[in-house]
Enzyme design. Structure first.
Site, PDB file in Angstrom:
ATOM      1  N   HIS A 121       0.852  -1.183   0.000  1.00 47.71           N
ATOM      2  CA  HIS A 121       0.000   0.000   0.000  1.00 47.71           C
ATOM      3  C   HIS A 121       0.893   1.240   0.000  1.00 47.71           C
ATOM      4  O   HIS A 121       0.433   2.353   0.199  1.00 47.71           O
ATOM      5  CB  HIS A 121      -0.927  -0.003   1.223  1.00 47.71           C
ATOM      6  N   GLY A 149       5.405   4.704  -3.031  1.00 48.29           N
ATOM      7  CA  GLY A 149       6.797   4.771  -3.504  1.00 48.29           C
ATOM      8  C   GLY A 149       7.299   3.402  -3.933  1.00 48.29           C
ATOM      9  O   GLY A 149       7.906   3.238  -4.996  1.00 48.29           O
ATOM     10  N   LYS A 150       6.997   2.389  -3.104  1.00 46.45           N
ATOM     11  CA  LYS A 150       7.452   1.037  -3.446  1.00 46.45           C
ATOM     12  C   LYS A 150       6.693   0.502  -4.653  1.00 46.45           C
ATOM     13  O   LYS A 150       7.267  -0.177  -5.500  1.00 46.45           O
ATOM     14  CB  LYS A 150       7.252   0.097  -2.248  1.00 46.45           C
ATOM     15  N   ASP A 202       9.613  -6.437   1.984  1.00 45.51           N
ATOM     16  CA  ASP A 202       9.713  -5.787   3.289  1.00 45.51           C
ATOM     17  C   ASP A 202      11.124  -5.258   3.366  1.00 45.51           C
ATOM     18  O   ASP A 202      12.084  -5.961   3.052  1.00 45.51           O
ATOM     19  CB  ASP A 202       9.427  -6.746   4.446  1.00 45.51           C
ATOM     20  N   SER A 203      11.211  -4.011   3.715  1.00 50.96           N
ATOM     21  CA  SER A 203      12.509  -3.370   3.596  1.00 50.96           C
ATOM     22  C   SER A 203      12.686  -2.349   4.686  1.00 50.96           C
ATOM     23  O   SER A 203      11.736  -1.998   5.382  1.00 50.96           O
ATOM     24  CB  SER A 203      12.605  -2.701   2.230  1.00 50.96           C
ATOM     25  N   GLY A 241      10.913   7.892   1.533  1.00 51.68           N
ATOM     26  CA  GLY A 241      11.442   7.417   2.814  1.00 51.68           C
ATOM     27  C   GLY A 241      12.769   8.067   3.184  1.00 51.68           C
ATOM     28  O   GLY A 241      12.908   9.294   3.183  1.00 51.68           O
ATOM     29  N   TYR A 242      13.753   7.220   3.483  1.00 54.65           N
ATOM     30  CA  TYR A 242      15.050   7.688   3.992  1.00 54.65           C
ATOM     31  C   TYR A 242      16.051   7.992   2.873  1.00 54.65           C
ATOM     32  O   TYR A 242      17.237   8.173   3.141  1.00 54.65           O
ATOM     33  CB  TYR A 242      15.637   6.633   4.933  1.00 54.65           C
ATOM     34  N   ASP A 243      15.601   8.032   1.624  1.00 54.29           N
ATOM     35  CA  ASP A 243      16.524   8.255   0.499  1.00 54.29           C
ATOM     36  C   ASP A 243      17.437   9.474   0.668  1.00 54.29           C
ATOM     37  O   ASP A 243      18.619   9.404   0.315  1.00 54.29           O
ATOM     38  CB  ASP A 243      15.751   8.383  -0.821  1.00 54.29           C
ATOM     39  N   HIS A 273      18.986  -1.823  -2.861  1.00 54.03           N
ATOM     40  CA  HIS A 273      18.636  -3.105  -2.227  1.00 54.03           C
ATOM     41  C   HIS A 273      17.499  -3.798  -2.970  1.00 54.03           C
ATOM     42  O   HIS A 273      17.524  -4.993  -3.215  1.00 54.03           O
ATOM     43  CB  HIS A 273      18.268  -2.862  -0.761  1.00 54.03           C
TER      44      HIS A 273
END
Ligand code: IMP
Length: 215
Positions: free
Chosen positions: A20, A23-24, A80-81, A163-165, A198
């Site tokens: 959901h 971004g992914k 899952d990352s 996210g954390y990019d 990743h």
């Protein structure tokens, strides 16, 4: 894109992307594009989001992929990352999304990493992203592919990605993931069978095992 399939199961036709996370989802659609797969998201199918009760990336990916495959009656991918910071004993790790809270406040989550590092007086800025990609079939068969990318945490730079990019600068690069285009971040070289991110690394492994290039 050569290599013998490990399971003998090739993927074709319609596949659910069990996420959901917009971004992914966008990244997975880009990665699947060369294979002629008709990707539909769990969100678009109105599938519920299962609770991620696992203690490892691979467990949570399997929970999401198996739930989507069973509910949709189609093969399903789930990733899952998260980001693991060495000086924080691997945190936020599987809690990477949860550190941003329901408002998905990643500026806040990145600030929390900086403040926890400061609080510990840590000078070590090493970190890595992990992606556990699980492909599940409705009959319960699953396959797991993992990818990692190592690098350093820096002050937030760039507004690309998610996210954390912005705080992650992969080894061998001057720019953060937040300063790279999607193609640069994935860094996929199909001929060499390599990727940078990743997720791309996990995906290249999956594609070699289960996907065939579109004709
Ligand atoms: P998941 O949906 O539980 O797998 O949450 C993964 C979380 O890890 C995301 O919400 C992001 O916070 C973070 N994350 C995973 N992959 C990436 C990435 O490629 N870039 C930036 N952050 C990521």
């Amino acid at each position: 894109m050569s290599g013998a399939p490990r399971s003998g199961r090739r993927l074709s036709g319609k596949v659910v992307i069990a996420t959901h996370n917009a971004g992914k989802l966008a990244e997975m659609r880009t990665l699947l594009a060369p294979f002629g797969i008709d990707a539909v998201s769990a969100g678009e199918l109105g599938l519920p989001e299962p609770e991620e009760t696992g203690t490892m990336f691979a467990e949570n990916a399997a929970i999401k992929a198996q739930a989507a495959a069973a509910a949709a009656g189609l093969p399903a991918f789930a990733d899952d990352s998260g980001l693991c910071v060495d000086a924080l004993d691997g945190a936020p790790g599987i809690f990477s999304a949860r550190w941003a809270g329901p408002a998905k406040d990643f500026a806040g989550a990145m600030a929390r990493i900086a403040s926890e590092l400061d609080g510990r007086g840590a000078t070590d800025r090493r970190a890595h992203f992990v992606s556990a990609l699980v492909l599940a079939w409705p009959d319960g068969h699953t396959e797991l592919f993992e990818g990692r990318v190592f690098g350093d945490l820096v002050e937030p730079r760039g507004s690309a990605g998610f996210g954390y990019d912005p705080i992650f600068r992969p080894d061998g690069h001057d720019r953060t993931f937040g300063e790279m285009t999607a193609d640069e971040k994935h860094g996929i070289d199909w001929l060499k069978g390599e990727g940078l991110s990743h997720r791309a690394r996990a995906f290249v492994a999956l594609s070699r095992a289960c996907l065939a290039p579109a004709r």
